[in-house]
Write an enzyme that holds these catalytic residues in place. Structure first.
Site, PDB file in Angstrom:
ATOM      1  CB  SER A  33       1.037   6.432   3.981  1.00  0.00           C
ATOM      2  OG  SER A  33       0.269   5.246   4.027  1.00  0.00           O
ATOM      3  N   GLY A  70      -2.270   8.751   5.913  1.00  0.00           N
ATOM      4  CA  GLY A  70      -3.483   8.660   6.723  1.00  0.00           C
ATOM      5  C   GLY A  70      -4.740   9.120   6.025  1.00  0.00           C
ATOM      6  CG  ASN A  98      -5.300   5.376   5.393  1.00  0.00           C
ATOM      7  OD1 ASN A  98      -4.687   4.722   6.217  1.00  0.00           O
ATOM      8  ND2 ASN A  98      -4.695   6.196   4.539  1.00  0.00           N
ATOM      9  CG  ASP A 184       4.224  -0.618   8.415  1.00  0.00           C
ATOM     10  OD1 ASP A 184       4.488  -1.394   7.467  1.00  0.00           O
ATOM     11  OD2 ASP A 184       4.054   0.595   8.258  1.00  0.00           O
ATOM     12  CG  HIS A 187       3.375   2.019   4.964  1.00  0.00           C
ATOM     13  ND1 HIS A 187       2.984   1.877   6.284  1.00  0.00           N
ATOM     14  CD2 HIS A 187       2.553   2.933   4.408  1.00  0.00           C
ATOM     15  CE1 HIS A 187       1.960   2.689   6.514  1.00  0.00           C
ATOM     16  NE2 HIS A 187       1.682   3.345   5.394  1.00  0.00           N
TER      17      HIS A 187
END
Length: 212
Positions: A33, A70, A98, A184, A187
């Site tokens: 991502s 992801g 991830n 979040d 990112h």
């Protein structure tokens, strides 16, 4: 007459030389991502900003967005073969975040990244390996094993190496870095991406000039 022919030949060679140096480089941005541009409008993502930054530096580069939100290194290993299409000259490898979030065994992450780099080598594709660092709360053994993956593999494959994707964000000062992230906390926002590219960009230029 001979002098005139020499001038014509020199002109032709000069034109060919300009054409060769202006030839577009095809760069694969292979990641998750962070590469895909999660949470950002298209023009603010990593790939469009990198392409525009390179163009501003005088480099004509087609940057292919092979970021899958992801995705783990296992996912990357599964898709690398068909992602390296014949026109690809070079690749930025930014996978592993991830794996960290899931607490995957560093030995598994290492094996998957080794598969990806082996495939790139088989295709004759130059690579810039962009590392990540495990947080301290995973414990010293995990952190030591994970952090060593990227420099080790870059050395094994003779790839270029950048220690951290987030190097441009002042990551040594969490309070300073926080302003460059989306809510979040994972990112980067558009300004964060810009700073990441400013820090990473010179390494990318080193990659593509080698590919040229």
């Amino acid at each position: 007459m001979l002098q005139a022919r020499r001038k014509v030949l020199a002109t032709i060679l000069a034109i060919w030389g300009v054409a060769a140096t202006a030839e577009e480089v095809d760069l694969l941005a292979f990641g998750d991502s962070l590469t895909a541009g999660y949470g950002l409008i298209e023009t603010e993502g990593f790939v469009p900003q990198l392409r525009d930054w390179l163009a501003a530096q005088g480099h004509e580069v087609r940057v292919v967005n092979a970021g899958v939100s992801g995705d783990t290194t296992a996912g990357g290993a599964a898709r690398i073969g068909w992602s390296l299409t014949p026109e690809i000259d070079a690749m930025i490898l930014t996978l592993g975040g991830n794996d960290l979030l899931r607490g995957i065994d560093p030995a598994v992450t290492r094996a998957n990244l080794d598969t990806i780099l082996s495939e790139a080598e088989a295709h004759g594709v130059s690579v810039l390996v962009v590392g990540l660092r495990a947080p301290d709360n995973y414990g010293p053994e995990y952190k030591t094993a994970f952090d060593a993956i990227y420099p080790d593999l870059a050395e094994d494959y003779g790839a270029l190496y950048e220690p951290s994707f987030f190097a441009g964000l002042g990551e040594d000062d969490p309070r300073e870095a926080r302003q460059y992230f989306q809510p979040d906390g994972i990112h980067p926002n558009a300004d964060g991406v810009r700073r990441i590219i400013e820090a990473l960009g010179p390494r990318v230029i080193g990659l593509i000039t080698g590919a040229e």
